[in-house]
Design a protein around this motif. Structure first.
Motif, PDB file in Angstrom:
ATOM      1  N   GLU A 172       2.066   5.792  -7.531  1.00 16.54           N
ATOM      2  CA  GLU A 172       0.979   6.529  -8.180  1.00 16.54           C
ATOM      3  C   GLU A 172       1.183   8.033  -8.106  1.00 16.54           C
ATOM      4  OE1 GLU A 172      -2.539   4.975  -6.294  1.00 16.54           O
ATOM      5  OE2 GLU A 172      -2.562   3.195  -7.599  1.00 16.54           O
ATOM      6  N   THR A 173       1.686   8.530  -6.984  1.00 18.75           N
ATOM      7  CA  THR A 173       1.934   9.961  -6.836  1.00 18.75           C
ATOM      8  C   THR A 173       2.986  10.442  -7.832  1.00 18.75           C
ATOM      9  OG1 THR A 173       1.350   9.892  -4.500  1.00 18.75           O
ATOM     10  CG2 THR A 173       2.678  11.758  -5.215  1.00 18.75           C
TER      11      THR A 173
ATOM     12  N   GLU B 246       0.830  -1.210   0.000  1.00 19.94           N
ATOM     13  CA  GLU B 246       0.000   0.000   0.000  1.00 19.94           C
ATOM     14  C   GLU B 246       0.865   1.261   0.000  1.00 19.94           C
ATOM     15  OE1 GLU B 246      -3.156   2.107   3.013  1.00 19.94           O
ATOM     16  OE2 GLU B 246      -3.215  -0.075   2.852  1.00 19.94           O
ATOM     17  N   LYS B 247       1.904   1.280   0.839  1.00 18.10           N
ATOM     18  CA  LYS B 247       2.822   2.431   0.872  1.00 18.10           C
ATOM     19  C   LYS B 247       3.515   2.614  -0.475  1.00 18.10           C
ATOM     20  CE  LYS B 247       4.493   2.689   5.641  1.00 18.10           C
ATOM     21  NZ  LYS B 247       5.691   2.488   6.485  1.00 18.10           N
TER      22      LYS B 247
ATOM     23  N   THR C 156       2.601   1.572  -3.410  1.00 14.18           N
ATOM     24  CA  THR C 156       1.637   1.954  -4.442  1.00 14.18           C
ATOM     25  C   THR C 156       1.351   3.451  -4.383  1.00 14.18           C
ATOM     26  OG1 THR C 156       0.661  -0.246  -4.473  1.00 14.18           O
ATOM     27  CG2 THR C 156      -0.707   1.551  -5.307  1.00 14.18           C
ATOM     28  N   LYS C 157       1.209   4.000  -3.188  1.00 14.54           N
ATOM     29  CA  LYS C 157       0.964   5.442  -3.044  1.00 14.54           C
ATOM     30  C   LYS C 157       2.126   6.245  -3.615  1.00 14.54           C
ATOM     31  CE  LYS C 157      -2.183   5.327   0.855  1.00 14.54           C
ATOM     32  NZ  LYS C 157      -2.387   5.598   2.283  1.00 14.54           N
ATOM     33  N   ILE C 158       3.344   5.829  -3.300  1.00 14.82           N
ATOM     34  CA  ILE C 158       4.522   6.525  -3.832  1.00 14.82           C
ATOM     35  C   ILE C 158       4.537   6.434  -5.359  1.00 14.82           C
ATOM     36  CG2 ILE C 158       7.049   6.473  -3.983  1.00 14.82           C
ATOM     37  CD1 ILE C 158       6.983   5.480  -1.018  1.00 14.82           C
TER      38      ILE C 158
END
Length: 108
Positions: free
Chosen positions: A86-87, A79-80, A82-84
């Motif tokens: 995608e951002t 999850e962490k 993926t956030k990085i």
């Protein structure tokens, strides 16, 4: 008309190159995640490739507990990452999009 189209095509190619470079760079960005008691540690890249898993010996005694730890910790790490990921890629996409009316609202 064709000048605008050629400019947009050039901008899209430039953006595609930036996306590829960013994906390559994200292979070097490491994300660490630990279980709450730090008995399990996971490291993966921002492209979600697991690089290391460290398991405390006490977890080796209970297979079911170890599986639970792995599921929770790996999912949090993914999850962490993926956030990085995608951002970073969204920022490039937003900067590289041609100025098409109405499209800017998609990236807010």
């Amino acid at each position: 008309m064709f000048g605008d189209l050629m400019g947009m095509m050039g901008k899209l190619k430039e953006t595609q190159a930036k996306v590829e470079a960013t994906k390559k760079r994200l292979d070097t960005v490491l994300v660490d995640e630990n279980s709450s008691d730090e008995l399990l540690k996971i490291t993966l890249t921002a492209n979600r490739e697991i690089k290391s898993i460290s398991i405390d010996d006490s977890l080796l005694e209970d297979k079911e507990q170890l599986e639970d730890y792995l599921l929770l910790t790996i999912n949090r790490a993914i999850e962490k990452a993926t956030k990085i990921n995608e951002t970073e890629l969204a920022a490039i996409a937003k900067d590289g999009m041609p100025n098409i009316p109405g499209m800017d609202s998609l990236f807010k």
